[in-house]
Write an enzyme that holds these catalytic residues in place. Structure first.
Site, PDB file in Angstrom:
ATOM      1  N   SER A  16       0.796  -1.227   0.000  1.00 14.46           N
ATOM      2  CA  SER A  16       0.000   0.000   0.000  1.00 14.46           C
ATOM      3  C   SER A  16       0.828   1.276   0.000  1.00 14.46           C
ATOM      4  O   SER A  16       0.535   2.215  -0.750  1.00 14.46           O
ATOM      5  CB  SER A  16      -0.943   0.008   1.214  1.00 14.46           C
ATOM      6  OG  SER A  16      -1.849  -1.046   1.140  1.00 14.46           O
ATOM      7  N   LYS A  65      -8.738  -6.941  10.753  1.00 14.83           N
ATOM      8  CA  LYS A  65      -9.923  -6.606   9.960  1.00 14.83           C
ATOM      9  C   LYS A  65     -11.233  -6.781  10.729  1.00 14.83           C
ATOM     10  O   LYS A  65     -12.234  -6.137  10.400  1.00 14.83           O
ATOM     11  CB  LYS A  65      -9.957  -7.437   8.679  1.00 14.83           C
ATOM     12  CG  LYS A  65      -8.866  -7.070   7.688  1.00 14.83           C
ATOM     13  CD  LYS A  65      -9.017  -7.821   6.379  1.00 14.83           C
ATOM     14  CE  LYS A  65      -7.926  -7.430   5.394  1.00 14.83           C
ATOM     15  NZ  LYS A  65      -8.115  -8.035   4.072  1.00 14.83           N
ATOM     16  N   GLY A 131     -10.100 -16.167   8.141  1.00 14.29           N
ATOM     17  CA  GLY A 131      -9.829 -14.823   8.641  1.00 14.29           C
ATOM     18  C   GLY A 131     -10.721 -13.778   7.989  1.00 14.29           C
ATOM     19  O   GLY A 131     -11.679 -14.098   7.273  1.00 14.29           O
ATOM     20  N   GLY A 132     -10.383 -12.509   8.217  1.00 13.78           N
ATOM     21  CA  GLY A 132     -11.200 -11.411   7.710  1.00 13.78           C
ATOM     22  C   GLY A 132     -11.380 -11.417   6.205  1.00 13.78           C
ATOM     23  O   GLY A 132     -12.475 -11.161   5.690  1.00 13.78           O
ATOM     24  N   ARG A 153      -8.243 -25.234  10.100  1.00 13.63           N
ATOM     25  CA  ARG A 153      -7.476 -26.181  10.922  1.00 13.63           C
ATOM     26  C   ARG A 153      -8.350 -26.832  11.975  1.00 13.63           C
ATOM     27  O   ARG A 153      -8.169 -27.980  12.329  1.00 13.63           O
ATOM     28  CB  ARG A 153      -6.284 -25.475  11.577  1.00 13.63           C
ATOM     29  CG  ARG A 153      -5.157 -25.161  10.615  1.00 13.63           C
ATOM     30  CD  ARG A 153      -4.082 -24.342  11.278  1.00 13.63           C
ATOM     31  NE  ARG A 153      -4.555 -23.024  11.687  1.00 13.63           N
ATOM     32  CZ  ARG A 153      -3.815 -22.109  12.298  1.00 13.63           C
ATOM     33  NH1 ARG A 153      -2.554 -22.380  12.589  1.00 13.63           N
ATOM     34  NH2 ARG A 153      -4.308 -20.934  12.622  1.00 13.63           N
ATOM     35  N   TYR A 228       0.055 -11.914  -3.312  1.00 15.61           N
ATOM     36  CA  TYR A 228       0.575 -11.412  -4.593  1.00 15.61           C
ATOM     37  C   TYR A 228       2.096 -11.365  -4.605  1.00 15.61           C
ATOM     38  O   TYR A 228       2.703 -11.055  -5.638  1.00 15.61           O
ATOM     39  CB  TYR A 228       0.031  -9.996  -4.848  1.00 15.61           C
ATOM     40  CG  TYR A 228       0.421  -9.034  -3.751  1.00 15.61           C
ATOM     41  CD1 TYR A 228       1.577  -8.279  -3.839  1.00 15.61           C
ATOM     42  CD2 TYR A 228      -0.345  -8.941  -2.596  1.00 15.61           C
ATOM     43  CE1 TYR A 228       1.954  -7.427  -2.805  1.00 15.61           C
ATOM     44  CE2 TYR A 228       0.020  -8.098  -1.563  1.00 15.61           C
ATOM     45  CZ  TYR A 228       1.166  -7.351  -1.671  1.00 15.61           C
ATOM     46  OH  TYR A 228       1.542  -6.531  -0.645  1.00 15.61           O
ATOM     47  N   GLY A 249      -3.454 -12.201  -6.297  1.00 19.30           N
ATOM     48  CA  GLY A 249      -4.311 -11.153  -5.765  1.00 19.30           C
ATOM     49  C   GLY A 249      -3.898  -9.726  -6.080  1.00 19.30           C
ATOM     50  O   GLY A 249      -4.473  -8.786  -5.523  1.00 19.30           O
TER      51      GLY A 249
END
Length: 268
Positions: A16, A65, A131-132, A153, A228, A249
């Protein structure tokens, strides 16, 4: 100066800061800066915001998140339904109060990136991770009428009866879970879309990958990795070796970043 940034931990993997710094230079935006805010403990979030009074917008990445949501004044409808926030807009009201609203731009980025790749046989999916980011993926798949199973898991006891995905009835908001060691040949063959939402394989741990039986992949599969870096993760390489279609991604990240910029600059 208007300050934007990203919150998460660690941030060594984040694209970012480079993306937005180059964007500001390219588009001659001289009154904006983008900073990394490594935040290991989400309880330190209020202090971070207080100590950066020029802060106008934040991206949020793993592992915050979901946990960041309790610190926000408002949550956009999509983010609320997803149950995860990856974009925060901050502004000052007419009476001088500071407000923060959470959004989920992962939904926008993932959907726009995935849709051109879909074929008729991509009607069932495995989501690796819970996850988020996985919640945004599930939101999009539901919207596209693609049935899905979370691979995790530790499956929740509530979902014990759903361990065999061939028997699952995908009802509204029923999130089914399957443990990695129960992902057998028939599971892989009956779910031609496989999406990795975990950080496994992300630089510098490039020799890691989700523990699924890759030997059962075929040319009919589509493997999508939200990571990515590297450009082709071990997860994607193993799919490519079996003739599967692969996608990383990076495009999703670009799309969600531009959506965040749009949100940060929209009228309040």
């Amino acid at each position: 100066m208007h300050t934007f940034g990203i919150v998460g931990f660690p941030l060594s993997h984040s694209f970012s800061q480079k993306y937005f710094t180059e964007k500001f230079q390219r588009e001659n935006i001289s009154d904006c800066e983008f900073k990394n805010f490594p935040l290991e403990d989400i309880h330190d979030f209020p202090a971070l915001v207080k100590n950066n009074p020029s802060l106008c917008g934040l991206s949020v990445t793993i592992p915050h998140k979901q946990s960041v949501m309790k610190y926000l004044d408002e949550i956009d409808g999509t983010a609320k339904e997803v149950g995860a926030v990856n974009c925060i807009k901050r502004w000052q009201t007419a009476d001088g109060r500071w407000q923060m609203e959470g959004y989920n731009t992962d939904v926008f980025g993932f959907e726009k990136s995935l849709k051109p790749l879909l074929k008729e046989n991509n009607s069932k999916a495995l989501i690796l991770g819970t996850g988020g980011a996985s919640k945004a993926v599930a939101f999009v798949l539901k919207k596209l009428n693609i049935e899905y199973v979370f691979i995790t898991r530790n499956a929740s006891p509530f979902h014990e009866e759903h361990h065999n995905p061939t028997m699952v009835g995908f009802k509204d908001k029923l999130f089914t879970h399957l443990e990695y060691d129960k992902v057998e040949k028939h599971v892989i063959l009956s779910h031609p879309l496989i999406i990795n939402t975990t950080p496994l394989g992300m630089f510098p741990n490039v020799n890691d990958c989700p523990d699924i039986p890759y030997e059962f992949l075929t040319s009919k599969h589509l493997l999508y990795d939200l990571t990515y870096n590297p450009e082709e993760s071990l997860f994607l390489k193993k799919g490519k070796e079996k003739g599967a279609q692969i996608k990383n991604g990076l495009e999703m990240l670009h799309l969600q970043a531009e959506k965040a910029w749009e949100i940060w600059n929209s009228p309040t």
